[in-house]
Design a protein around this motif. Structure first.
Motif, PDB file in Angstrom:
ATOM      1  N   SER A 101       0.822  -1.135   0.122  1.00  0.00           N
ATOM      2  CA  SER A 101       0.067   0.149   0.051  1.00  0.00           C
ATOM      3  C   SER A 101       0.826   1.321  -0.131  1.00  0.00           C
ATOM      4  O   SER A 101       0.655   1.963  -0.931  1.00  0.00           O
ATOM      5  CB  SER A 101      -0.927  -0.007   1.255  1.00  0.00           C
ATOM      6  N   THR A 102       1.890   1.271   1.015  1.00  0.00           N
ATOM      7  CA  THR A 102       2.597   2.432   0.864  1.00  0.00           C
ATOM      8  C   THR A 102       3.380   2.793  -0.434  1.00  0.00           C
ATOM      9  O   THR A 102       3.441   3.804  -0.894  1.00  0.00           O
ATOM     10  CB  THR A 102       3.729   2.292   2.096  1.00  0.00           C
ATOM     11  N   LEU A 103       4.182   1.672  -0.949  1.00  0.00           N
ATOM     12  CA  LEU A 103       4.959   1.894  -1.953  1.00  0.00           C
ATOM     13  C   LEU A 103       3.804   1.999  -3.221  1.00  0.00           C
ATOM     14  O   LEU A 103       4.380   2.551  -4.193  1.00  0.00           O
ATOM     15  CB  LEU A 103       5.597   0.714  -2.336  1.00  0.00           C
ATOM     16  N   GLY A 104       2.923   1.401  -3.207  1.00  0.00           N
ATOM     17  CA  GLY A 104       1.705   1.553  -4.315  1.00  0.00           C
ATOM     18  C   GLY A 104       1.206   3.105  -4.648  1.00  0.00           C
ATOM     19  O   GLY A 104       1.178   3.353  -5.722  1.00  0.00           O
ATOM     20  N   ILE A 105       1.124   3.708  -3.270  1.00  0.00           N
ATOM     21  CA  ILE A 105       0.765   5.228  -3.652  1.00  0.00           C
ATOM     22  C   ILE A 105       1.748   5.858  -4.361  1.00  0.00           C
ATOM     23  O   ILE A 105       1.810   6.745  -5.033  1.00  0.00           O
ATOM     24  CB  ILE A 105       0.488   5.837  -2.186  1.00  0.00           C
ATOM     25  N   GLN A 106       3.000   5.661  -3.589  1.00  0.00           N
ATOM     26  CA  GLN A 106       4.280   6.425  -4.201  1.00  0.00           C
ATOM     27  C   GLN A 106       4.307   5.991  -5.788  1.00  0.00           C
ATOM     28  O   GLN A 106       4.933   6.972  -6.454  1.00  0.00           O
ATOM     29  CB  GLN A 106       5.589   6.165  -3.439  1.00  0.00           C
ATOM     30  N   LEU A 107       4.184   4.593  -6.136  1.00  0.00           N
ATOM     31  CA  LEU A 107       4.575   4.308  -7.546  1.00  0.00           C
ATOM     32  C   LEU A 107       3.306   5.175  -8.404  1.00  0.00           C
ATOM     33  O   LEU A 107       3.846   5.280  -9.680  1.00  0.00           O
ATOM     34  CB  LEU A 107       4.686   2.885  -7.750  1.00  0.00           C
ATOM     35  N   ALA A 108       2.290   5.024  -7.662  1.00  0.00           N
ATOM     36  CA  ALA A 108       1.231   5.568  -8.630  1.00  0.00           C
ATOM     37  C   ALA A 108       1.229   7.122  -8.956  1.00  0.00           C
ATOM     38  O   ALA A 108       1.389   7.495 -10.319  1.00  0.00           O
ATOM     39  CB  ALA A 108      -0.186   5.526  -8.032  1.00  0.00           C
ATOM     40  N   LYS A 109       2.020   7.702  -7.958  1.00  0.00           N
ATOM     41  CA  LYS A 109       2.505   9.203  -8.415  1.00  0.00           C
ATOM     42  C   LYS A 109       3.534   9.079  -9.340  1.00  0.00           C
ATOM     43  O   LYS A 109       3.483  10.305 -10.114  1.00  0.00           O
ATOM     44  CB  LYS A 109       2.901   9.753  -6.867  1.00  0.00           C
ATOM     45  N   GLU A 110       4.576   8.438  -9.115  1.00  0.00           N
ATOM     46  CA  GLU A 110       5.626   8.356 -10.172  1.00  0.00           C
ATOM     47  C   GLU A 110       5.140   8.167 -11.444  1.00  0.00           C
ATOM     48  O   GLU A 110       5.641   8.639 -12.450  1.00  0.00           O
ATOM     49  CB  GLU A 110       6.589   7.358  -9.614  1.00  0.00           C
ATOM     50  N   LEU A 111       4.214   7.168 -11.526  1.00  0.00           N
ATOM     51  CA  LEU A 111       3.864   6.798 -13.072  1.00  0.00           C
ATOM     52  C   LEU A 111       2.608   7.519 -13.397  1.00  0.00           C
ATOM     53  O   LEU A 111       2.184   7.502 -14.801  1.00  0.00           O
ATOM     54  CB  LEU A 111       3.313   5.417 -12.931  1.00  0.00           C
ATOM     55  N   GLY A 112       2.106   8.320 -12.662  1.00  0.00           N
ATOM     56  CA  GLY A 112       0.806   9.150 -13.245  1.00  0.00           C
ATOM     57  C   GLY A 112      -0.503   8.467 -13.191  1.00  0.00           C
ATOM     58  O   GLY A 112      -1.179   8.353 -14.122  1.00  0.00           O
ATOM     59  N   PHE A 113      -0.375   7.324 -12.486  1.00  0.00           N
ATOM     60  CA  PHE A 113      -1.673   6.265 -12.533  1.00  0.00           C
ATOM     61  C   PHE A 113      -2.594   6.473 -11.117  1.00  0.00           C
ATOM     62  O   PHE A 113      -1.996   7.228 -10.363  1.00  0.00           O
ATOM     63  CB  PHE A 113      -0.992   4.813 -12.551  1.00  0.00           C
ATOM     64  N   ASP A 114      -3.632   6.054 -11.453  1.00  0.00           N
ATOM     65  CA  ASP A 114      -4.625   5.701 -10.296  1.00  0.00           C
ATOM     66  C   ASP A 114      -3.990   4.812  -9.134  1.00  0.00           C
ATOM     67  O   ASP A 114      -3.119   4.019  -9.682  1.00  0.00           O
ATOM     68  CB  ASP A 114      -5.930   5.529 -10.774  1.00  0.00           C
ATOM     69  N   PHE A 115      -4.629   4.639  -8.282  1.00  0.00           N
ATOM     70  CA  PHE A 115      -4.289   3.702  -7.052  1.00  0.00           C
ATOM     71  C   PHE A 115      -5.557   2.991  -6.392  1.00  0.00           C
ATOM     72  O   PHE A 115      -6.290   3.744  -6.279  1.00  0.00           O
ATOM     73  CB  PHE A 115      -3.210   4.182  -6.030  1.00  0.00           C
ATOM     74  N   VAL A 116      -5.240   1.603  -6.520  1.00  0.00           N
ATOM     75  CA  VAL A 116      -6.256   0.986  -5.771  1.00  0.00           C
ATOM     76  C   VAL A 116      -5.786  -0.063  -4.787  1.00  0.00           C
ATOM     77  O   VAL A 116      -4.752  -0.849  -5.226  1.00  0.00           O
ATOM     78  CB  VAL A 116      -7.409   0.382  -6.579  1.00  0.00           C
ATOM     79  N   ASP A 117      -6.354  -0.201  -3.348  1.00  0.00           N
ATOM     80  CA  ASP A 117      -5.949  -1.151  -2.580  1.00  0.00           C
ATOM     81  C   ASP A 117      -7.165  -2.170  -2.327  1.00  0.00           C
ATOM     82  O   ASP A 117      -8.017  -1.607  -2.012  1.00  0.00           O
ATOM     83  CB  ASP A 117      -5.578  -0.567  -1.313  1.00  0.00           C
TER      84      ASP A 117
END
Length: 171
Positions: free
Chosen positions: A18-34
Motif C-alpha cells: 500500500s505504501t509503495l503503491g501510492i508512491q509508485l502511482a504518483k511516479e507513473l501518473g496512474f491511479d491507485f487501488v488497494d
C-alpha cells in the motif's frame, strides 16, 4: 497515454504494498487501488470482521470476486497478501499488467506487523506468521513478473528498483 498496462503489487502483509503503491502511482501518473480497501467498501466490514463472522475462506472468496472485477489499466493495484490463493483472480490481474512481488524477509515482517491476530490476514487459525510466509512464498514467486528483493532497502530504494525493472521490461 490511455489504457496502459497496470502494475500489480503482491507480497506478504507488511511488505509495503500500500505504501509503495501510492508512491509508485504518483511516479507513473496512474491511479491507485488497494484491494483490501475495496473489499471493506464492498462488504461494509473490516477484513477481521469478515473472518470473525464467517471464516478466512469466505474472505478469500470475497477477495477473488473483487480481484475479478478490478480493472488494472492505468492503475497501480496493491493486493491483499492472500490474493495469490486465487488462480482466476491472479490470472485476471496478470492479463492487465505487470505483477511485482515485494519480497520482504520474515525478520522485517515480524518488525512491521504488531497486530498479527487482529489484522485480518486470511489464514487458518493455527497458522503462525512463519507458516503463512512459508506457504505463500512459492505462490508469490509463481505469479511474479518482477521480484524486488526488499531486504535492506528503504522505501525510496524499493521504489527505484520497481521503476527501473518496469522500464527494463517495457524497452
Amino acid at each position: 497515454m490511455e489504457n496502459q498496462p497496470g502494475v500489480i503489487l503482491i507480497g506478504m502483509p507488511g511488505a509495503g504494498k500500500s505504501t509503495l503503491g501510492i508512491q509508485l502511482a504518483k511516479e507513473l501518473g496512474f491511479d491507485f487501488v488497494d484491494t483490501d480497501v475495496s473489499i471493506q467498501v464492498h462488504t461494509g466490514q473490516t477484513l477481521q470482521d469478515i473472518i470473525d463472522s464467517s471464516d478466512y475462506l469466505n474472505l478469500r472468496r470475497i477477495e477473488e470476486a473483487v480481484l475479478l472485477k478490478t480493472d488494472c489499466h492505468d492503475m497501480v493495484v496493491a493486493t491483499g497478501g492472500s490474493a495469490v490463493y486465487s488462480d482466476p483472480g491472479m490470472n485476471h490481474l496478470k492479463e492487465q499488467g505487470t505483477v511485482v512481488f515485494l519480497d520482504t524477509p520474515l525478520e522485517e515482517l515480524r518488525r512491521r506487523i504488531h497486530n498479527y491476530d487482529s489484522r485480518g490476514i486470511a489464514r487458518r487459525p493455527d497458522q503462525t506468521l512463519e507458516d503463512v510466509f512459508a506457504e505463500r512464498q512459492a505462490l508469490y514467486e509463481k505469479y511474479a513478473d518482477i521480484t524486488v528483493l526488499c531486504d535492506g532497502l528503504d522505501q525510496h530504494q524499493a521504489l527505484e528498483s520497481i521503476t527501473k525493472q518496469l522500464a527494463a521490461r517495457s524497452s
